[in-house]
Design a protein around this motif. Structure first.
Motif, PDB file in Angstrom:
ATOM      1  N   ALA A 188       0.810  -1.208  -0.013  1.00  0.00           N
ATOM      2  CA  ALA A 188       0.047  -0.059  -0.116  1.00  0.00           C
ATOM      3  C   ALA A 188       0.818   1.183   0.025  1.00  0.00           C
ATOM      4  CB  ALA A 188      -0.959   0.116   1.233  1.00  0.00           C
ATOM      5  N   GLN A 189       0.388   2.348  -0.714  1.00  0.00           N
ATOM      6  CA  GLN A 189       1.228   3.522  -0.701  1.00  0.00           C
ATOM      7  C   GLN A 189       0.463   4.718  -0.610  1.00  0.00           C
ATOM      8  OE1 GLN A 189       4.748   3.957  -3.713  1.00  0.00           O
ATOM      9  NE2 GLN A 189       3.888   5.925  -4.010  1.00  0.00           N
ATOM     10  N   PHE A 190       0.703   5.731   0.227  1.00  0.00           N
ATOM     11  CA  PHE A 190       0.206   6.749   0.529  1.00  0.00           C
ATOM     12  C   PHE A 190       0.753   7.948  -0.029  1.00  0.00           C
ATOM     13  CE2 PHE A 190      -1.629   3.792   3.692  1.00  0.00           C
ATOM     14  CZ  PHE A 190      -3.082   4.034   3.624  1.00  0.00           C
ATOM     15  N   ASP A 191       0.394   9.109  -0.876  1.00  0.00           N
ATOM     16  CA  ASP A 191       0.829  10.019  -1.314  1.00  0.00           C
ATOM     17  C   ASP A 191       0.268  11.377  -0.800  1.00  0.00           C
ATOM     18  OD1 ASP A 191       2.667   8.418  -2.672  1.00  0.00           O
ATOM     19  OD2 ASP A 191       1.246   8.052  -4.443  1.00  0.00           O
ATOM     20  N   ALA A 192       1.323  12.492  -0.544  1.00  0.00           N
ATOM     21  CA  ALA A 192       0.701  13.600   0.027  1.00  0.00           C
ATOM     22  C   ALA A 192       1.607  14.649  -0.676  1.00  0.00           C
ATOM     23  CB  ALA A 192       0.603  13.634   1.402  1.00  0.00           C
ATOM     24  N   VAL A 193       1.036  16.225  -0.753  1.00  0.00           N
ATOM     25  CA  VAL A 193       1.778  17.061  -1.312  1.00  0.00           C
ATOM     26  C   VAL A 193       1.166  18.168  -0.514  1.00  0.00           C
ATOM     27  CG1 VAL A 193       2.370  18.770  -3.234  1.00  0.00           C
ATOM     28  CG2 VAL A 193       2.164  16.295  -3.695  1.00  0.00           C
ATOM     29  N   ALA A 194       2.355  19.142   0.215  1.00  0.00           N
ATOM     30  CA  ALA A 194       2.127  20.246   0.759  1.00  0.00           C
ATOM     31  C   ALA A 194       2.860  21.210   0.327  1.00  0.00           C
ATOM     32  CB  ALA A 194       2.192  20.070   2.496  1.00  0.00           C
ATOM     33  N   SER A 195       2.393  22.645   0.345  1.00  0.00           N
ATOM     34  CA  SER A 195       3.299  23.800   0.038  1.00  0.00           C
ATOM     35  C   SER A 195       3.207  24.875   0.930  1.00  0.00           C
ATOM     36  CB  SER A 195       2.621  24.322  -1.672  1.00  0.00           C
ATOM     37  OG  SER A 195       1.360  24.587  -1.268  1.00  0.00           O
ATOM     38  N   ALA A 196       4.189  25.605   0.947  1.00  0.00           N
ATOM     39  CA  ALA A 196       4.426  26.685   1.911  1.00  0.00           C
ATOM     40  C   ALA A 196       4.945  28.019   1.056  1.00  0.00           C
ATOM     41  CB  ALA A 196       5.472  26.344   2.885  1.00  0.00           C
ATOM     42  N   ALA A 197       4.027  29.301   1.398  1.00  0.00           N
ATOM     43  CA  ALA A 197       4.337  30.328   0.394  1.00  0.00           C
ATOM     44  C   ALA A 197       4.280  31.487   1.533  1.00  0.00           C
ATOM     45  CB  ALA A 197       3.440  30.319  -0.550  1.00  0.00           C
ATOM     46  N   PRO A 198       5.172  32.626   1.299  1.00  0.00           N
ATOM     47  CA  PRO A 198       5.158  33.645   2.247  1.00  0.00           C
ATOM     48  C   PRO A 198       3.825  34.528   1.804  1.00  0.00           C
ATOM     49  CG  PRO A 198       7.391  33.564   0.882  1.00  0.00           C
ATOM     50  CD  PRO A 198       6.460  32.558   0.344  1.00  0.00           C
ATOM     51  N   ILE A 199       3.278  35.193   2.775  1.00  0.00           N
ATOM     52  CA  ILE A 199       2.075  36.023   2.751  1.00  0.00           C
ATOM     53  C   ILE A 199       2.569  37.301   2.008  1.00  0.00           C
ATOM     54  CG2 ILE A 199       0.158  37.066   3.722  1.00  0.00           C
ATOM     55  CD1 ILE A 199       0.346  35.012   5.824  1.00  0.00           C
ATOM     56  N   GLY A 200       2.311  37.581   0.734  1.00  0.00           N
ATOM     57  CA  GLY A 200       2.854  38.760  -0.001  1.00  0.00           C
ATOM     58  C   GLY A 200       2.218  39.884   0.385  1.00  0.00           C
ATOM     59  N   THR A 201       1.083  40.095   0.970  1.00  0.00           N
ATOM     60  CA  THR A 201       0.503  41.422   1.719  1.00  0.00           C
ATOM     61  C   THR A 201       1.110  41.882   2.883  1.00  0.00           C
ATOM     62  OG1 THR A 201      -1.176  40.226   2.797  1.00  0.00           O
ATOM     63  CG2 THR A 201      -1.627  40.747   0.276  1.00  0.00           C
ATOM     64  N   ASN A 202       2.024  40.971   3.541  1.00  0.00           N
ATOM     65  CA  ASN A 202       2.558  41.326   4.817  1.00  0.00           C
ATOM     66  C   ASN A 202       3.768  42.410   4.383  1.00  0.00           C
ATOM     67  OD1 ASN A 202       0.992  39.680   6.200  1.00  0.00           O
ATOM     68  ND2 ASN A 202       2.564  38.355   6.881  1.00  0.00           N
ATOM     69  N   ALA A 203       3.980  43.075   5.346  1.00  0.00           N
ATOM     70  CA  ALA A 203       5.229  44.244   5.402  1.00  0.00           C
ATOM     71  C   ALA A 203       6.057  43.797   6.675  1.00  0.00           C
ATOM     72  CB  ALA A 203       4.765  45.337   5.214  1.00  0.00           C
ATOM     73  N   THR A 219       6.054  15.394  -3.518  1.00  0.00           N
ATOM     74  CA  THR A 219       5.187  14.641  -3.120  1.00  0.00           C
ATOM     75  C   THR A 219       6.169  13.479  -2.150  1.00  0.00           C
ATOM     76  OG1 THR A 219       4.131  14.144  -5.312  1.00  0.00           O
ATOM     77  CG2 THR A 219       4.016  12.427  -3.774  1.00  0.00           C
ATOM     78  N   VAL A 220       5.462  13.480  -1.182  1.00  0.00           N
ATOM     79  CA  VAL A 220       5.970  12.467   0.085  1.00  0.00           C
ATOM     80  C   VAL A 220       4.951  11.287   0.184  1.00  0.00           C
ATOM     81  CG1 VAL A 220       7.063  14.485   1.016  1.00  0.00           C
ATOM     82  CG2 VAL A 220       4.913  13.572   2.022  1.00  0.00           C
ATOM     83  N   SER A 221       6.045  10.069   0.071  1.00  0.00           N
ATOM     84  CA  SER A 221       5.109   8.820   0.146  1.00  0.00           C
ATOM     85  C   SER A 221       5.611   7.969   1.322  1.00  0.00           C
ATOM     86  CB  SER A 221       5.475   8.196  -1.041  1.00  0.00           C
ATOM     87  OG  SER A 221       5.254   8.856  -2.343  1.00  0.00           O
ATOM     88  N   LEU A 222       4.428   7.203   1.892  1.00  0.00           N
ATOM     89  CA  LEU A 222       4.535   6.135   2.653  1.00  0.00           C
ATOM     90  C   LEU A 222       4.226   4.950   2.388  1.00  0.00           C
ATOM     91  CD1 LEU A 222       4.778   5.215   5.676  1.00  0.00           C
ATOM     92  CD2 LEU A 222       2.200   5.405   5.963  1.00  0.00           C
TER      93      LEU A 222
END
Length: 573
Positions: free
Chosen positions: A207-222, A259-262
């Motif tokens: 069995a294989q589980f796949d997942a993807v996550a993303s991180a991004a700076p908040i562009g409206t912050n100063a 993608t990270v997989s288990l």
């Protein structure tokens, strides 16, 4: 500010507070103060960046702000060579100190009042203390409850006591990113782009589980966050949907969007219903993003079957297996084993002796197969032989040679006297006849073989008839009623010899000799006769020139040899 032709300046701002003193030289910031008769506006932000040190404690308890002017037109104030009429002068007017409250997310609430200064969904308390439970009940405020002065959660200076306070300042340095910036001011979104899907597998599959996550700076912050967008992941498992245990080897840090997989190999029924969760974090956002999926494991079809034995002889009845699992499957093996693919029946007599693996395969949702070892054994080698096919009753008792498997037993019918263990035949005690001797092995697959053995009687040797008293050179022929091949012999041929074929005896010298014959039949058996004695003994009773008066008036006669006990034609006196 005013004066006559100043060419440069050297101003310093000094901040004193929180038991610290920090300075910021304005050279290069103020610029050249040229005496033009006009006022110069100077604006300075009291920030960590400008001062080069953390101003948190200083600004939290600011006592004095000092502005120092050391040089005007390259002349130091108070220079001993300066007279009052020549002195440079400077005026400070409209000095205004404006509190520049930082509002990173621009929501109108300054950071010091904002529970989530960078608007990334993770409270300042959690990020500053690098602990997602710092605000305990997710109130956004450090500690388990809402701290107030009344409940002792806040001191007289308004500082949260549990957050760690020394004097009139916090004693905990907020957590920073790898770049040295406060995590709670580095606005970074963290989201699951692809959640793992539920998996349905059969036992032993992967069995294989796949997942993807993303991180991004908040562009409206100063300012906009400069932290890394890499995400750290951790897989965990739960058997009840409540408690989760981290999988030690299933963690790491990858680039955003990777993608990270288990992978779970050889899944078992015990894993059925397990929930697998993946948690993503980022250095600027420790309040994780998570997703989970469920593993369903279906049992394999039951392919159980068995034969009633592990080994069979080629002479046995053909065995058919008992299927204890799912019926309707197929049986198979390698060449050499003759097997019915539908029933599993083995034709043992047609199979080559060897050890085989029989496989029973069943279909269904989760196909399965199982193996059983079956050995086909050849019959024991029951080979044996006697040195001859026939024996006379007076021969030595023969013992067979076993060229096959030893340790078996010998047998025959009544009349043949045979040792069951060794096969030795007592020929003299056996009745003459032809017999079948059977040797039966006692090995894995008993076998038997037969050998024909004939016991022949010896021929009869009747007594010898003939003349037993001879004179020298006299001959006589002996006779017997024996049938077969007869060979005559004399044990003292110097007294009397005998023709071995005809039985004719020739007297040679005085003495005795024993005459016998051996009679042989067509079976090679022979018998020696009893002894017949011949005596050679001659007496000169009458000499050729002897003149005598005949006895009883008998006249005539001839001279000759008289043997002992011979009877004369007449009596002599």
């Amino acid at each position: 500010m005013g004066g006559t032709t100043p060419t440069s300046s050297d101003m310093i701002i000094v901040l004193n507070g929180g038991g610290k003193s920090v300075t910021y030289p304005l050279t290069g910031v103020v610029g050249s103060l040229i005496n033009t008769g006009t006022w110069h506006a100077i604006s300075v932000d009291l920030t960590t960046t400008n001062f080069g040190v953390d101003l948190t404690d200083v600004l939290a308890d600011l006592d004095v702000i000092s502005i120092k002017v050391e040089n005007i037109n390259n002349r130091q104030i108070g220079d001993s060579g300066t007279v009052c009429s020549d002195a440079e002068y400077m005026a400070l007017d409209d000095l205004v100190l404006t509190s520049l409250c930082i509002d990173t997310d621009g929501d109108g609430t300054p950071n010091y009042l904002d529970l989530d200064s960078d608007a990334d969904g993770c409270s300042d308390a959690d990020e500053a203390y690098n602990n997602i439970d710092a605000d305990d009940n997710d109130t956004g405020i450090y500690g388990p409850d809402i701290p107030t002065l009344a409940n002792g959660g806040v001191d007289a200076n308004g500082l949260v006591v549990l957050a760690g306070v020394t004097g009139n300042a916090y004693n905990t340095i907020p957590t920073t990113t790898a770049g040295g910036l406060n995590t709670f001011e580095e606005g970074m979104t963290l989201a699951i782009d692809t959640a793992p899907s539920n998996e349905i597998k059969c036992e032993t599959e992967t069995a294989q589980f796949d997942a993807v996550a993303s991180a991004a700076p908040i562009g409206t912050n100063a300012p906009v966050a400069t932290a890394s967008t890499d995400v750290t992941y951790q897989w965990s498992v739960s058997t009840d949907g409540i408690s989760y245990s981290n999988l030690a080897s299933e963690t790491g840090t990858v680039a955003s969007g990777t993608t990270v997989s288990l992978e779970l190999t050889n899944v078992t029924n015990a894993m059925d219903g397990n929930i697998y969760r993946v948690v993503f974090t980022n250095e600027a956002n420790i309040c994780f993003a998570e997703a989970e999926a469920t593993l369903t494991v279906n049992a394999l079809e039951d392919a159980g079957f068995s034969y009633d034995a592990g080994a069979y002889c080629i002479s046995d009845s053909d065995p058919t297996p008992t299927v204890s699992g799912t019926s309707g499957g197929t049986f198979s093996s390698v060449p050499g084993l003759i097997i019915n693919t539908s029933t599993g029946a083995i034709d043992v007599s047609a199979s080559t002796p060897a050890t085989y693996t029989v496989t029973y395969s069943v279909g269904g949702t989760c196909p399965n197969s199982s193996d059983v070892s079956v050995t086909i054994n050849a019959l024991d080698d029951a080979s044996f032989s006697y040195a001859a096919a026939a024996y006379c009753v007076d021969a030595s008792d023969p013992t067979p040679t076993i060229s096959g498997l030893a340790g078996g037993t010998f047998s025959s019918v009544a009349g043949l006297s045979i040792n069951a263990s060794t096969g030795e035949i007592d020929v003299s005690a056996s009745t003459p006849a032809t017999y079948t001797v059977t040797y039966t092995t006692a090995g894995t697959c008993p076998n038997s073989s037969d050998v024909s053995v004939t016991i022949n009687d010896v021929p009869n040797a009747p007594i010898i008839s003939g003349d037993g008293l001879l004179c020298n050179t006299e001959t006589t022929t002996l006779s017997t009623t024996a049938t077969g091949t007869i060979v005559w012999s004399s044990d003292t041929p110097g007294v009397a010899s005998i023709d071995s074929s005809t039985g004719e005896v020739t007297a040679i010298s005085t003495g005795t000799t024993n005459i016998t014959y051996t009679v042989s039949d067509g079976n090679g058996c022979s018998t020696e006769s009893s002894v017949f004695t011949i005596t050679v003994s001659c007496i000169d009773a009458v000499i050729n020139d002897f003149t005598a008066t005949p006895v009883d008036g008998v006249t005539g006669g001839t001279a000759g040899d008289v043997t002992a006990n011979d009877t004369l034609n007449g009596g002599w006196q």
